[in-house]
Design a protein around this motif. Structure first.
Motif, mmCIF file in Angstrom:
data_model
loop_
_atom_site.group_PDB
_atom_site.id
_atom_site.type_symbol
_atom_site.label_atom_id
_atom_site.label_comp_id
_atom_site.label_asym_id
_atom_site.label_seq_id
_atom_site.Cartn_x
_atom_site.Cartn_y
_atom_site.Cartn_z
ATOM 1 N N TYR A 81 9.466 -2.288 2.295
ATOM 2 C CA TYR A 81 8.321 -2.770 3.063
ATOM 3 C C TYR A 81 8.817 -3.645 4.205
ATOM 4 O O TYR A 81 9.699 -4.491 4.026
ATOM 5 C CB TYR A 81 7.378 -3.592 2.178
ATOM 6 C CG TYR A 81 6.709 -2.804 1.075
ATOM 7 C CD1 TYR A 81 5.723 -1.880 1.369
ATOM 8 C CD2 TYR A 81 7.047 -2.994 -0.261
ATOM 9 C CE1 TYR A 81 5.090 -1.165 0.366
ATOM 10 C CE2 TYR A 81 6.422 -2.288 -1.269
ATOM 11 C CZ TYR A 81 5.450 -1.369 -0.948
ATOM 12 O OH TYR A 81 4.832 -0.665 -1.938
ATOM 13 N N GLY A 84 4.227 -8.067 6.926
ATOM 14 C CA GLY A 84 3.092 -8.296 6.036
ATOM 15 C C GLY A 84 3.457 -9.040 4.761
ATOM 16 O O GLY A 84 4.558 -9.593 4.636
ATOM 17 N N ASP A 87 6.826 -8.025 2.752
ATOM 18 C CA ASP A 87 8.039 -7.871 3.553
ATOM 19 C C ASP A 87 9.303 -8.045 2.711
ATOM 20 O O ASP A 87 9.439 -9.007 1.962
ATOM 21 C CB ASP A 87 8.049 -8.894 4.696
ATOM 22 C CG ASP A 87 9.206 -8.683 5.651
ATOM 23 O OD1 ASP A 87 9.481 -7.524 5.980
ATOM 24 O OD2 ASP A 87 9.833 -9.681 6.054
ATOM 25 N N GLY A 104 2.434 7.017 2.993
ATOM 26 C CA GLY A 104 2.362 5.574 2.788
ATOM 27 C C GLY A 104 1.360 5.225 1.702
ATOM 28 O O GLY A 104 0.904 6.086 0.965
ATOM 29 N N GLU A 107 -1.480 -0.963 -0.683
ATOM 30 C CA GLU A 107 -0.867 -1.705 -1.783
ATOM 31 C C GLU A 107 -1.720 -2.898 -2.175
ATOM 32 O O GLU A 107 -2.252 -3.616 -1.325
ATOM 33 C CB GLU A 107 0.522 -2.165 -1.334
ATOM 34 C CG GLU A 107 1.456 -2.584 -2.418
ATOM 35 C CD GLU A 107 1.833 -1.488 -3.377
ATOM 36 O OE1 GLU A 107 1.252 -1.471 -4.476
ATOM 37 O OE2 GLU A 107 2.715 -0.670 -3.066
ATOM 38 N N ASP A 117 -2.052 -2.126 4.040
ATOM 39 C CA ASP A 117 -1.743 -0.761 4.464
ATOM 40 C C ASP A 117 -0.290 -0.700 4.940
ATOM 41 O O ASP A 117 0.090 -1.373 5.889
ATOM 42 C CB ASP A 117 -2.686 -0.354 5.599
ATOM 43 C CG ASP A 117 -2.417 1.048 6.129
ATOM 44 O OD1 ASP A 117 -1.634 1.794 5.521
ATOM 45 O OD2 ASP A 117 -3.009 1.402 7.168
ATOM 46 N N TYR A 118 0.531 0.101 4.250
ATOM 47 C CA TYR A 118 1.920 0.319 4.646
ATOM 48 C C TYR A 118 2.147 1.811 4.829
ATOM 49 O O TYR A 118 1.744 2.619 3.996
ATOM 50 C CB TYR A 118 2.894 -0.185 3.572
ATOM 51 C CG TYR A 118 3.073 -1.679 3.574
ATOM 52 C CD1 TYR A 118 4.055 -2.272 4.355
ATOM 53 C CD2 TYR A 118 2.272 -2.491 2.795
ATOM 54 C CE1 TYR A 118 4.235 -3.649 4.358
ATOM 55 C CE2 TYR A 118 2.438 -3.867 2.782
ATOM 56 C CZ TYR A 118 3.423 -4.436 3.565
ATOM 57 O OH TYR A 118 3.590 -5.797 3.562
ATOM 58 N N GLU A 119 2.806 2.175 5.921
ATOM 59 C CA GLU A 119 3.166 3.565 6.159
ATOM 60 C C GLU A 119 4.352 3.610 7.116
ATOM 61 O O GLU A 119 4.596 2.661 7.858
ATOM 62 C CB GLU A 119 1.989 4.367 6.712
ATOM 63 C CG GLU A 119 1.437 3.853 8.012
ATOM 64 C CD GLU A 119 0.167 4.573 8.422
ATOM 65 O OE1 GLU A 119 0.164 5.120 9.541
ATOM 66 O OE2 GLU A 119 -0.794 4.582 7.641
ATOM 67 N N TRP A 129 8.522 1.412 5.370
ATOM 68 C CA TRP A 129 7.068 1.372 5.531
ATOM 69 C C TRP A 129 6.684 0.076 6.228
ATOM 70 O O TRP A 129 6.982 -1.021 5.763
ATOM 71 C CB TRP A 129 6.374 1.466 4.179
ATOM 72 C CG TRP A 129 6.427 2.847 3.592
ATOM 73 C CD1 TRP A 129 6.949 3.968 4.134
ATOM 74 C CD2 TRP A 129 5.906 3.228 2.319
ATOM 75 N NE1 TRP A 129 6.805 5.031 3.292
ATOM 76 C CE2 TRP A 129 6.165 4.610 2.167
ATOM 77 C CE3 TRP A 129 5.267 2.552 1.305
ATOM 78 C CZ2 TRP A 129 5.784 5.310 1.027
ATOM 79 C CZ3 TRP A 129 4.891 3.255 0.177
ATOM 80 C CH2 TRP A 129 5.142 4.610 0.053
ATOM 81 N N VAL A 130 5.992 0.226 7.327
ATOM 82 C CA VAL A 130 5.597 -0.904 8.177
ATOM 83 C C VAL A 130 4.166 -1.327 7.847
ATOM 84 O O VAL A 130 3.290 -0.488 7.658
ATOM 85 C CB VAL A 130 5.731 -0.509 9.666
ATOM 86 C CG1 VAL A 130 5.340 -1.656 10.568
ATOM 87 C CG2 VAL A 130 7.158 -0.039 9.972
ATOM 88 N N TYR A 131 3.955 -2.629 7.830
ATOM 89 C CA TYR A 131 2.631 -3.178 7.547
ATOM 90 C C TYR A 131 1.699 -2.861 8.714
ATOM 91 O O TYR A 131 2.006 -3.112 9.872
ATOM 92 C CB TYR A 131 2.732 -4.696 7.350
ATOM 93 C CG TYR A 131 1.417 -5.399 7.116
ATOM 94 C CD1 TYR A 131 0.660 -5.123 6.001
ATOM 95 C CD2 TYR A 131 0.947 -6.347 8.013
ATOM 96 C CE1 TYR A 131 -0.544 -5.772 5.769
ATOM 97 C CE2 TYR A 131 -0.254 -7.013 7.797
ATOM 98 C CZ TYR A 131 -0.996 -6.707 6.673
ATOM 99 O OH TYR A 131 -2.183 -7.357 6.453
ATOM 100 N N ARG A 132 0.522 -2.308 8.397
ATOM 101 C CA ARG A 132 -0.467 -1.932 9.430
ATOM 102 C C ARG A 132 -1.684 -2.845 9.409
ATOM 103 O O ARG A 132 -2.523 -2.756 10.281
ATOM 104 C CB ARG A 132 -0.927 -0.481 9.218
ATOM 105 C CG ARG A 132 0.183 0.527 9.210
ATOM 106 C CD ARG A 132 0.839 0.634 10.543
ATOM 107 N NE ARG A 132 1.915 1.629 10.471
ATOM 108 C CZ ARG A 132 2.866 1.731 11.340
ATOM 109 N NH1 ARG A 132 2.917 0.911 12.368
ATOM 110 N NH2 ARG A 132 3.816 2.633 11.220
#
Length: 137
Positions: A81, A84, A87, A104, A107, A117-119, A129-132
């Motif tokens: 991750y 967010g 991390d 993604g 979570e 939201d991570y994708e 996966w980046v925090y959105r």
């Protein structure tokens, strides 16, 4: 030129490692036809199959080769991750399909009513996966 080696159904079954009752159906599915008939011990005509054709059909039968849809258990895959509330944390996705990894997740985060939201970035590393942002549930 010598005559081809001919096998009975019992010999075909032994070569293939199957029951004699399954051999005829297997040969039929593979398109191997009887090369001739001989009288068996009971006096009835019994089919004989060209041994070379049986060997070739067995070597080329469906299912010969590597299963590309199954991952080897040794290929551990872990998502990391980025950003967010999660991390730096990781998630084991070894048993996940490639499509699920590309999608993604939403979570659950302790203390939050929303989910995180991570994708992965499109075209980027699917295992980062980046925090959105938060997603209302």
């Amino acid at each position: 030129m010598s005559a081809p080696e001919l096998w009975s159904v019992a010999q075909v079954a032994e070569h293939l490692g199957i029951q004699p009752g399954s051999a005829r159906g297997t040969l039929s599915r593979w398109g191997v036809q009887a090369a001739g008939y001989e009288r068996g011990p009971t006096g009835r005509a019994e089919a004989r199959y060209d041994a070379a054709q049986v060997r070739e059909a067995a070597a080329n039968r469906p299912g010969r080769g590597a299963r590309t849809d199954i991952r080897k258990s040794a290929e551990k895959r872990t998502v990391r991750y980025v950003g967010g509330p999660l991390d730096g944390k990781t998630l084991d996705v070894t048993d996940w399909s490639d499509e699920s990894v590309r999608t993604g997740v939403y979570e659950i985060v302790d203390g939050w009513e929303d989910r995180a939201d991570y994708e992965p970035d499109e075209g980027g590393d699917p295992l980062l996966w980046v925090y959105r942002g938060p997603v209302s549930t």
